[in-house]
Design an enzyme around this catalytic site. Sequence first.
Site, short mmCIF file in Angstrom:
data_model
loop_
_atom_site.label_atom_id
_atom_site.label_comp_id
_atom_site.label_asym_id
_atom_site.label_seq_id
_atom_site.Cartn_x
_atom_site.Cartn_y
_atom_site.Cartn_z
N GLU A 247 1.08 5.26 5.24
CA GLU A 247 0.25 4.35 6.05
C GLU A 247 0.78 2.95 5.78
O GLU A 247 0.54 2.39 4.71
CB GLU A 247 -1.22 4.46 5.64
N CYS A 281 -4.63 -3.93 7.69
CA CYS A 281 -3.44 -3.41 8.38
C CYS A 281 -3.66 -3.43 9.89
O CYS A 281 -2.73 -3.52 10.65
CB CYS A 281 -3.13 -2.01 7.90
P1 NAD Z 1 2.89 -2.60 -1.59
O1 NAD Z 1 3.83 -1.74 -0.84
O2 NAD Z 1 3.42 -3.77 -2.31
O3 NAD Z 1 2.09 -1.74 -2.70
C1 NAD Z 1 1.31 -0.64 -2.37
C2 NAD Z 1 1.16 0.26 -3.57
O4 NAD Z 1 2.44 0.81 -3.91
C3 NAD Z 1 0.66 -0.43 -4.83
O5 NAD Z 1 -0.26 0.42 -5.48
C4 NAD Z 1 1.94 -0.59 -5.66
O6 NAD Z 1 1.71 -0.66 -7.04
C5 NAD Z 1 2.68 0.67 -5.31
N1 NAD Z 1 4.13 0.62 -5.51
C6 NAD Z 1 4.96 -0.47 -5.50
N2 NAD Z 1 6.23 -0.08 -5.69
C7 NAD Z 1 6.22 1.26 -5.81
C8 NAD Z 1 7.24 2.24 -6.00
N3 NAD Z 1 8.53 1.92 -6.08
N4 NAD Z 1 6.86 3.53 -6.08
C9 NAD Z 1 5.56 3.89 -5.97
N5 NAD Z 1 4.55 3.01 -5.79
C10 NAD Z 1 4.88 1.71 -5.70
O7 NAD Z 1 1.78 -3.01 -0.53
P2 NAD Z 1 0.55 -3.97 -0.73
O8 NAD Z 1 1.02 -5.39 -0.75
O9 NAD Z 1 -0.30 -3.48 -1.83
O10 NAD Z 1 -0.25 -3.70 0.64
C11 NAD Z 1 -0.08 -4.42 1.81
C12 NAD Z 1 0.51 -3.53 2.88
O11 NAD Z 1 -0.29 -2.36 3.06
C13 NAD Z 1 0.53 -4.21 4.24
O12 NAD Z 1 1.78 -4.00 4.84
C14 NAD Z 1 -0.55 -3.45 5.02
O13 NAD Z 1 -0.38 -3.45 6.41
C15 NAD Z 1 -0.44 -2.09 4.43
N6 NAD Z 1 -1.66 -1.31 4.68
C16 NAD Z 1 -1.58 -0.29 5.59
C17 NAD Z 1 -2.71 0.45 5.88
C18 NAD Z 1 -2.67 1.57 6.89
O14 NAD Z 1 -3.61 2.34 6.96
N7 NAD Z 1 -1.60 1.71 7.68
C19 NAD Z 1 -3.91 0.17 5.23
C20 NAD Z 1 -3.95 -0.86 4.30
C21 NAD Z 1 -2.80 -1.60 4.03
#
Ligand code: NAD
Length: 534
Positions: A247, A281
């Site tokens: 997502e 999002c």
């Molecule tokens: P992010 O990708 O920085 O982090 C998300 C999660 O991934 C965190 O828990 C982080 O610790 C973890 N993570 C980071 N690197 C990783 C790796 N190499 N392996 C495994 N896990 C890892 O995103 P963010 O800044 O927390 O969130 C913002 C983004 O989320 C925006 O782009 C937003 O649109 C998206 N989002 C999408 C939805 C949806 O339903 N499509 C919903 C909410 C947020």
Amino acid sequence: MIRVMNAVTSQGKNEEIVSYNPATQAEVGRASQMSSADVNAAVERSRAVFENWKITSFAERSRLVMRAREVILAAMEEIAHLISDESGKPFGEAIAMEIAPVLDLMQYFARNAEKLLGTSSIAIGLYGLLGRSSRIVYHPLGVVGIIPAWNYPFSIPLGETVMALMAGNTVVIKPSELTPLVGLKIGEIFAKAGFPDDVVQVVTGDGRTGAALVDAAPDKIMFTGSVATGKKIAAAAAKNLTPVVLELGGKDPMIVFADANLELAADAAVWGAFCNSGQSCSSVERLYVEESAVEELTRKIVAKTRQLKQDKGDKETTSIGAMSSERQVQIVEDHVEDFRAAGAKIETGGRRNPDLEGLFYEPTVITNTNNDMRGMREETFGPTLPIATFTTEDEAIRLANDSEFGLTASVWTRDAAKGKRVAQQIEAGSVCVNEVLYTHGIGQTPWGGFKNSGRGRTHGREGLLELVQPQHIHINHLSLLPNAWWFPYSPISVETFRGFAHKFASGSLIKTMALMPQLFKRIKELLKANKQSR
Ligand code: NAD
């Protein structure tokens, strides 16, 4: 703001995450930066308890989930304030947009998962005529690893956890490093509700802990976050062929036709762009309005935006809270500066709030924009509402689809037929007509993106099916006779196979009846061959 800092220990271990309130900079609390070894141990424990959990009845799973709802309701104010403290959003919004929707999702899947995953027969057409029947049975996958973002730190991981549990899986959650205490609260809720030990576990830490969870090869990864991290996770998961639901980001368009109720469209645009400080999002990130209505709609939007009260999230009068991280504020500043430099006009906002100390960026309305500007192409994830115009229906659709993303969209018009017609041409996982943003809150409907907004679905029956392994059970009720397509082949068999291709495979009963004499000839031949080989 969040820092990962090393607590002082002789082994250099026990790294901690310190969670800060983005509105006040005060420390909210701390959580461990868990290591790969911690994560592997959690996944192993999860695998061990899966054996019992998968045979727990739907009635028992449902009872426990309904109990967890009671635990949440009893602590609702405290949970809402914790969400607000860690993320910056108004605590009322935490109730409206996280707690209430997830309570609804919980009751829905607690009451309906058994029916949604019930064994059912599959219509197999003319194979039925040959005395065959097929059924589908759904099995749980095993351990589901959930890696969410920080923007809906309660409802997203909790909803996915409930769906995974109802499907018979066990769960390991790695909450975002910006909201680890909300993550730990989720674990506490399941423990208080009486779930068996280790059926739900929470491992805290930053991306390294998330990567360790992926490497621990759970049976599925449910990831919510950025496109960049989604790609890393997909690549890492591929090593173990671990399936992933992604997502990801959005750049969601709102299309307003001149015949729309402009008062409501303006209210919707302001809420859709600025709730959760634009950090949804499915936030409205691009508004396309029909040229003839741009002046009136913009005037209404600007007036409504100027009335919004921005303040700390713990007040009931706050509409717009703090943003969650300094990094996120800087992205917004970059995009707004880019709009300015490219000739767009900032109608209101366009700066950090000078009256507040924390991470507050004013809700910002921008006009004279076009799709070449950076802020119309990259996800901003902040309180900005750029407005552009169109003159024809086709142009509106083209502009909306001119994006690498496709999560949600909305179309505003009084013409129902036009609304549906346009909605179906938008490349997005959910499209609303005269509604905006909130459909993640309807747990009964599938949620997910087209294009770079994701792969797979959460929520709805489609989301539940991501959490099970379908098994096809096929039964031959006429098992007294050999199959016409078995060995040995012969001129009679080849003639029969021609008949299969021309007649049986047509799906026509009349044509297939014409094949019967040839089929009997072939069966007779096989029975004779069987007799001879005895
Ligand atoms: P992010 O990708 O920085 O982090 C998300 C999660 O991934 C965190 O828990 C982080 O610790 C973890 N993570 C980071 N690197 C990783 C790796 N190499 N392996 C495994 N896990 C890892 O995103 P963010 O800044 O927390 O969130 C913002 C983004 O989320 C925006 O782009 C937003 O649109 C998206 N989002 C999408 C939805 C949806 O339903 N499509 C919903 C909410 C947020």
